[in-house]
Design a protein around this motif. Structure first.
Motif, PDB file in Angstrom:
ATOM      1  N   HIS A   1       1.085  -1.026   0.039  1.00 41.43           N
ATOM      2  CA  HIS A   1       0.186  -0.309   0.050  1.00 41.43           C
ATOM      3  C   HIS A   1       0.952   1.548   0.141  1.00 41.43           C
ATOM      4  O   HIS A   1       0.400   2.589  -0.561  1.00 41.43           O
ATOM      5  N   ASP A   2       2.404   1.107   0.412  1.00 41.90           N
ATOM      6  CA  ASP A   2       2.606   2.121   0.509  1.00 41.90           C
ATOM      7  C   ASP A   2       3.805   2.624  -0.316  1.00 41.90           C
ATOM      8  O   ASP A   2       5.048   2.671   0.076  1.00 41.90           O
TER       9      ASP A   2
ATOM     10  N   HIS B   1       1.581  10.055  -2.517  1.00 43.04           N
ATOM     11  CA  HIS B   1       2.103   7.852  -2.270  1.00 43.04           C
ATOM     12  C   HIS B   1       1.021   7.248  -3.594  1.00 43.04           C
ATOM     13  O   HIS B   1       1.770   6.538  -3.539  1.00 43.04           O
TER      14      HIS B   1
ATOM     15  N   HIS C   1      -6.200   3.929  -1.183  1.00 42.95           N
ATOM     16  CA  HIS C   1      -6.187   3.815   0.958  1.00 42.95           C
ATOM     17  C   HIS C   1      -5.968   4.376   1.550  1.00 42.95           C
ATOM     18  O   HIS C   1      -6.066   4.489   3.129  1.00 42.95           O
ATOM     19  N   HIS C   2      -6.193   5.888   1.535  1.00 45.16           N
ATOM     20  CA  HIS C   2      -5.617   7.150   2.047  1.00 45.16           C
ATOM     21  C   HIS C   2      -7.688   8.140   1.752  1.00 45.16           C
ATOM     22  O   HIS C   2      -7.523   9.244   2.573  1.00 45.16           O
TER      23      HIS C   2
ATOM     24  N   GLU D   1      -3.601  -0.032   9.173  1.00 45.90           N
ATOM     25  CA  GLU D   1      -3.459   1.155   9.088  1.00 45.90           C
ATOM     26  C   GLU D   1      -2.939   2.095   9.984  1.00 45.90           C
ATOM     27  O   GLU D   1      -2.178   2.299  10.613  1.00 45.90           O
TER      28      GLU D   1
HETATM   29 FE   FE2 Z   1      -0.392   4.708   2.835  1.00 45.13          FE
END
Ligand code: FE2
Length: 266
Positions: free
Chosen positions: A139-140, A168, A192-193, A221
């Motif tokens: 994810h990151d 990102h 995901h954010h 997370e």
């Molecule tokens: Fe992230």
């Protein structure tokens, strides 16, 4: 390829499933008992198997019945080994990525573990679970495009730095997009954010418009950052972190995912 009715039926008996996979009925039962294969039960206690579930453990309809080559069980094992080696490679690379971030190392691995547990509880299929795990691990990945100075900065970020950090998910999407077997997880990475109330980034998606995998990753997370700790911030206990997740229910996080998460990780 077989052409009798068994090849077209959607719900199969154990014997029919065994015939299609060219294995014994005992092998099919072993798959069921070990959780590798989902099965339904008739009121009389007999197993019934969905064709789609059977496909997941290696039944490929168009595969010619070759003699003297690998049998289906061996092929399934090879397929699994190959996938596992992909995942292992990704995990190894992520250790390097995690080390650049202010969030303690091992973040992605722990998030993947939490997601796996939640996916299992939600009854995800093998493929859905694998994709969720890959998305959680990666994810990151887009943080690779952000300077260590910004990632490790203790205080408040400037507007420009925040802009960079918030890029990102899109950088990650761009990286994943190059890899064929990761295509199914692109949306999960990009979103995901996002926030449940629509105030997240990059697209401001809200509620169920946000992919389910992204909503699960987001909860996992958040929990990990609270409990594993980042420098200059307090580490919360499990219970305190659960309270914090509940407070984020409906604004940042999907309330249903929060309750599933708490019930699973408890
Ligand atoms: Fe992230």
């Amino acid at each position: 390829m077989k052409t009798d009715h068994t090849t077209r039926k959607e719900i199969l008996r154990t014997r029919e499933a065994a015939e299609l996979l060219k294995v014994t009925t005992q092998t099919i039962k072993n798959y069921i008992y070990s959780g590798k294969l989902n099965a339904l039960k008739t009121p009389g206690g007999h197993h019934r198997i969905r064709r789609s579930d059977l496909k997941e453990i290696g039944f490929i309809e168009d595969l010619p019945g070759e003699e003297g080559t690998l049998n289906r069980e061996e092929m399934y094992q090879l397929y699994k080994d190959l996938l596992n080696s992909y995942v292992d490679t990704i995990k190894a690379l992520l250790k390097a990525l995690d080390a650049r971030d202010a969030i303690t190392s091992g973040h992605s691995l722990r998030v993947a573990e939490y997601c796996n547990a939640v996916g299992q509880r939600l009854g995800f299929s093998t493929i859905e679970r694998r994709n969720l795990e890959l998305a959680a691990l990666l994810h990151d990945v887009g943080k690779i495009g952000i300077s260590e100075y910004i990632l490790g900065k203790p205080g408040k970020l400037t507007e420009q730095e925040l802009f960079m950090v918030q890029k990102h998910p899109e950088i990650g999407e761009g990286i994943i997009d190059e890899v064929e077997f990761l295509k199914p997880i692109i949306a999960a990475i990009r979103h995901h954010h996002e926030r449940f109330d629509g105030r997240g980034y990059p697209d401001g998606l809200a509620g169920y418009d946000i992919p389910l995998a992204s909503r699960i990753i987001s909860a996992a997370e958040t929990y990990d950052v609270l409990t594993a700790g980042i420098p200059y911030k307090d580490v919360l206990s499990k219970e305190q972190a659960f309270d914090e997740l509940r407070r984020s229910s409906g604004n940042q996080l999907d309330p249903e995912i929060v309750s599933t998460f708490v019930a699973t990780i408890h």
